[in-house]
Write an enzyme that holds these catalytic residues in place. Structure first.
Site, PDB file in Angstrom:
ATOM      1  CD  GLU A 213       4.775  -0.926   3.108  1.00  0.00           C
ATOM      2  OE1 GLU A 213       3.942  -1.303   3.979  1.00  0.00           O
ATOM      3  OE2 GLU A 213       5.135  -1.648   2.167  1.00  0.00           O
TER       4      GLU A 213
ATOM      5  CE  LYS B 109       0.356  -5.099  -5.982  1.00  0.00           C
ATOM      6  NZ  LYS B 109       0.504  -6.501  -5.649  1.00  0.00           N
TER       7      LYS B 109
ATOM      8  CE1 TYR C  29       4.140  10.150   4.298  1.00  0.00           C
ATOM      9  CE2 TYR C  29       4.839   8.913   2.366  1.00  0.00           C
ATOM     10  CZ  TYR C  29       4.614  10.119   3.000  1.00  0.00           C
ATOM     11  OH  TYR C  29       4.855  11.281   2.340  1.00  0.00           O
TER      12      TYR C  29
ATOM     13  CB  CYS D 183      28.629   2.704 -41.889  1.00  0.00           C
ATOM     14  SG  CYS D 183      29.820   3.172 -40.622  1.00  0.00           S
TER      15      CYS D 183
ATOM     16  CB  CYS E  17      29.937   4.193 -35.484  1.00  0.00           C
ATOM     17  SG  CYS E  17      30.262   4.392 -37.246  1.00  0.00           S
TER      18      CYS E  17
ATOM     19  CD  GLU F  68      20.162  27.491  13.341  1.00  0.00           C
ATOM     20  OE1 GLU F  68      21.265  27.830  12.892  1.00  0.00           O
ATOM     21  OE2 GLU F  68      19.827  27.658  14.537  1.00  0.00           O
TER      22      GLU F  68
ATOM     23  CB  CYS G 231      27.751   5.973 -39.950  1.00  0.00           C
ATOM     24  SG  CYS G 231      26.748   4.738 -39.126  1.00  0.00           S
TER      25      CYS G 231
ATOM     26  CG  ASP H  26       7.033  -1.773  -4.212  1.00  0.00           C
ATOM     27  OD1 ASP H  26       6.788  -2.742  -3.458  1.00  0.00           O
ATOM     28  OD2 ASP H  26       7.407  -1.893  -5.378  1.00  0.00           O
TER      29      ASP H  26
ATOM     30  CB  CYS I   3      29.686   0.755 -37.485  1.00  0.00           C
ATOM     31  SG  CYS I   3      28.022   1.398 -37.681  1.00  0.00           S
TER      32      CYS I   3
ATOM     33  CE  LYS J 216      -0.133  -3.423  -1.463  1.00  0.00           C
ATOM     34  NZ  LYS J 216       1.275  -3.741  -1.682  1.00  0.00           N
TER      35      LYS J 216
ATOM     36  CB  SER K 106      -1.761  -9.812   3.516  1.00  0.00           C
ATOM     37  OG  SER K 106      -2.729 -10.821   3.649  1.00  0.00           O
ATOM     38  CG  LEU K 107      -3.787  -4.586   2.016  1.00  0.00           C
ATOM     39  CD1 LEU K 107      -3.119  -3.400   1.343  1.00  0.00           C
ATOM     40  CD2 LEU K 107      -5.080  -4.156   2.695  1.00  0.00           C
TER      41      LEU K 107
ATOM     42  CD  GLU L 239      -3.711   3.945   2.877  1.00  0.00           C
ATOM     43  OE1 GLU L 239      -4.429   4.536   3.687  1.00  0.00           O
ATOM     44  OE2 GLU L 239      -2.886   3.078   3.181  1.00  0.00           O
TER      45      GLU L 239
HETATM   46  O1  JCF Z   1       1.222   1.087   1.598  1.00  0.00           O
HETATM   47  C1  JCF Z   1       1.084  -0.078   1.871  1.00  0.00           C
HETATM   48  N1  JCF Z   1       1.968  -0.932   1.389  1.00  0.00           N
HETATM   49  C2  JCF Z   1      -0.051  -0.536   2.730  1.00  0.00           C
HETATM   50  C3  JCF Z   1      -0.105  -1.839   3.213  1.00  0.00           C
HETATM   51  C4  JCF Z   1      -1.068   0.362   3.043  1.00  0.00           C
HETATM   52  C5  JCF Z   1      -2.124  -0.040   3.812  1.00  0.00           C
HETATM   53  O2  JCF Z   1      -3.098   0.808   4.122  1.00  0.00           O
HETATM   54  C6  JCF Z   1      -2.211  -1.369   4.328  1.00  0.00           C
HETATM   55  C7  JCF Z   1      -1.162  -2.257   4.009  1.00  0.00           C
HETATM   56  C8  JCF Z   1      -1.251  -3.553   4.513  1.00  0.00           C
HETATM   57  C9  JCF Z   1      -2.333  -3.904   5.306  1.00  0.00           C
HETATM   58  N2  JCF Z   1      -3.258  -1.742   5.111  1.00  0.00           N
HETATM   59  C10 JCF Z   1      -3.327  -2.983   5.575  1.00  0.00           C
HETATM   60  C11 JCF Z   1      -4.449  -3.328   6.373  1.00  0.00           C
END
Ligand code: JCF
Length: 672
Positions: free
Chosen positions: A173, A313, A223, A410, A425, A36, A431, A118, A407, A116, A83-84, A114
């Site tokens: 991301e 991590k 997201y 055997c 095999c 739809e 065997c 990739d 094999c 992280k 960065s984190l 939340e």
């Molecule tokens: O999901 C992530 N890779 C992610 C990266 C999530 C976050 O809340 C982040 C981040 C990178 C920097 N927050 C900051 C401040």
């Protein structure tokens, strides 16, 4: 339709499509079927084609626009993309919390948790609610303009909902869900192109395409996790700001949670770690953020990372190590799997020393050689696998692996049948690697039907060295069996009787019991009917075998390979010497009144289906599973299926049970 009417309809369609995008990507609650949605989109495209002057850049039809570009222009981030700081264990997480509380002068702080993702970070610039620019993170200060590509990501709204501030920079991301990644890689391989190593690389590669039409075909998602510059008022908590972004129609992860202290963070981490293998996307950790913005401001930054946030991590799922050797393993059914012996490496939370290479084609495709450095992946509880080679690190003496022809367990021939990915095999009866599976199949109800010889018992018989191949079953005695776990004298005597009774069998059952690859019950029955005895079957060459109904070249080759193994023939010799025998079957020379007839059976009869099938085959008929013009007649029992209707439709004669039994004459007891 005049232009005014068209404009009204176009506006309505755009609103409706945007609403469905929102329900699908943001609320995760689609309300209409895909078909739809596609219909709405097609109607919009048709109208816009008819009235091109009504096309606007924020129309959902305009996600792919513009020609491929030569390069990505640099974009300066007004507010740097941060960065984190990372933590790898609980101690580091508690250190972080202690510092936070000290600097804030608070006994406890609320943390926002939340996953992280990739993927890769991007910044989206909305002016007056419209998406005007998208840029990669780059070095944090300057990224690249990927607007044309980002516009193709359906989860990213081209126009925000509600009343957004005049300028809003959204940070988040871009990632590729696992199912989309698997599909994309299958397509890559089918096209003869190199598959991506992981969803992250696939997402990055897709966003860096110069031609947005290619990006449009890639299953990217997004997201939001924060913001850059915003001209307007903002709520005082991070959690509220994310809720606000969601209100504007931006996807925000549903797994986020507010906790009152660091123990809550650690519980969240453990919980997400458990769920990690079943999430629809890759995550490499969780992110904790001080929820109150006033506290965030008090904490400030060190170099490029905020002091108010931490990435905790998960153990890395991928690591690089060296292939010390490649060997093959023989599975329960004879499947040959090349396995890399690795220099021990810590990955996915455990030390890994072996990784599967799946099969020969996979090994060739990845071109893994002994001495290579490779990326090893262990995700969740799955078997570690080799993702690929690090080509720059290949030593001059790296050696390609040769698949063995015998094999290693055997000594039987390893064969790979045409059209199969897996080599096997062919010493199935002998065997040791295949002992338990072979015994279980041999004893099963439709094979030799040895009642009471189940998996647990087979396990014990093999592990104690009492049975090495199927012929050893006929040398067991009640006293030996009675000594096994969960076996009394009575059950031992019963089993011995069942083994004894199995000696009187039929040729079809016996052939089936041998466990020859591709020889199921029906093929075994056809072979029995055709050859009449075992000896001519064992002697038959591939051409003779192919002449049997339902036996194609691959099956014929498989049968030939099986009987070519001296060890298999020895075991068969021992079975016959032990007294296994069958009643004579109508051989090819016998009466075959149904030769050339194709018969279909449908519905229930008073005798088992397989018995009727075997009897028909003995008389020379071919028994088929589907009705066609070539069907000679259809035997119709109780509660027949659609095959009876099909027969009527094609005007094919039918037989009821009485007529069928009359045709077959007297069936011997026990059937096949
Ligand atoms: O999901 C992530 N890779 C992610 C990266 C999530 C976050 O809340 C982040 C981040 C990178 C920097 N927050 C900051 C401040």
């Amino acid at each position: 339709m005049d232009q005014a009417e068209a404009k009204a309809r176009i506006d309505a369609l755009r609103r409706e499509i945007a609403e469905h995008d929102y329900r699908y990507y943001v609320l995760d609650a689609p309300s209409i079927p895909d078909a739809e949605y596609d219909r709405l989109m097609r109607e919009l495209l048709a109208l816009e084609a008819q009235f091109p002057e009504l096309v606007t850049p924020d129309s959902p039809s305009q996600r792919v626009g513009g020609a491929p570009s030569a390069a990505f222009a640099p974009v300066r981030h007004e507010v740097p993309m941060l960065s984190l700081a990372n933590a790898f264990d609980e101690g580091e997480v508690r250190d972080f919390d202690r510092r936070v509380r000290e600097l804030c002068g608070e006994a406890a702080v609320d943390y926002h948790c939340e996953p992280k993702f990739d993927g890769l970070a991007i910044s989206l610039r909305y002016e007056g609610g419209a998406l005007v620019q998208a840029a990669t993170r780059g070095d944090g200060s300057t990224g690249e303009d990927v607007t044309a590509n980002v516009r193709t990501i359906a989860a990213i709204p081209l126009r925000l909902r509600g009343e957004p501030p005049p300028l809003l920079e959204v940070r988040g991301e871009v990632y590729m869900p696992r199912d989309g990644f698997a599909r994309l890689n299958a397509e890559q391989v089918a096209r003869g192109e190199k598959p991506f190593a992981n969803p992250r690389n696939a997402a990055a590669g897709s966003l860096r395409q110069l031609d947005p039409r290619i990006t449009a075909g890639r299953p990217l998602r997004f997201y939001a996790y924060g913001h850059g510059r915003v001209d307007g008022d903002l709520p005082g908590r991070h959690s509220e700001r994310l809720a606000m972004l969601q209100g504007y129609g931006l996807p925000v992860c549903g797994l986020r949670r507010l906790v009152p202290d660091i123990d809550g963070c650690l519980r969240y981490y453990a919980e997400l770690g458990r769920r990690r293998p079943t999430l629809p996307y890759d995550i490499d950790g969780v992110v904790y953020k001080v929820d109150r913005i006033d506290l965030q401001e008090r904490l400030g930054y060190v170099s490029r990372a905020p002091r108010w946030a931490l990435a905790h991590k998960f153990p890395a799922e991928e690591a690089v190590t060296v292939v010390e050797n490649i060997e093959v393993q023989i599975g329960r059914t004879g499947a040959v799997t090349p396995v890399a012996r690795l220099k021990p490496v810590f990955v996915g939370g455990v030390t890994v020393t072996n990784a599967t290479l799946h099969n020969e084609d996979e090994l060739r495709r990845k071109d893994v050689r002994i001495g290579d450095s490779v990326v090893v992946r262990r995700a969740g509880d799955v078997i570690p696998e080799i993702v690929g080679v690090v080509p720059e690190r290949r030593p001059a003496e790296a050696r390609p692996f040769e698949m063995p022809t015998r094999c290693p367990v055997c000594g039987s021939a390893i064969v790979r049948l045409e059209g199969e990915a897996v080599a096997r095999c062919s010493g199935g009866l002998y065997c040791p690697a295949q002992r338990k599976a072979t015994l279980a199949h041999f004893a099963s109800r439709r094979a030799m039907d040895i009642d009471g010889l189940g998996d647990k018992l087979i396990e014990q018989l093999v592990d104690r060295g009492l049975v090495r191949d199927v012929s050893d079953l006929y040398r067991l005695d009640a006293a030996t069996l009675a000594g096994l776990e969960r076996m009394g004298e009575k059950s031992a005597a019963k089993l011995i009787a069942a083994i004894e009774a199995s000696k009187r069998t039929t040729l079809a059952r016996f052939i089936y019991a041998l466990g020859i690859r591709h020889v199921g019950e029906a093929t075994a029955a056809a072979l029995a009917a055709h050859f009449g005895d075992l000896e001519p079957l064992m002697q038959a060459d591939v051409d003779t075998l192919t002449a049997v109904p339902d036996v194609g070249p691959v099956v014929a080759q498989s049968i030939r390979n099986f009987f070519d193994q001296p060890h298999n023939r020895e075991v068969i010799g021992r079975l016959l010497a032990a007294g296994v025998r069958w009643s004579p079957v109508e051989a090819r020379t016998g009466a075959r009144p149904l030769a050339g007839k194709t018969i279909v059976i449908t519905g229930t009869f008073s005798r088992p289906r397989e018995e009727l099938t075997a009897a028909l085959q003995r008389l020379g008929a071919k028994v088929s599973g589907s009705v066609s013009k070539k069907t000679s007649f259809v035997a119709v029992g109780d509660n027949p299926g659609s095959k009876a209707d099909k027969a009527a439709e094609l005007g094919i004669p039918t037989l009821d049970e009485a007529a069928l039994l009359a045709l077959l004459g007297d069936l011997p007891p026990g059937g096949a």
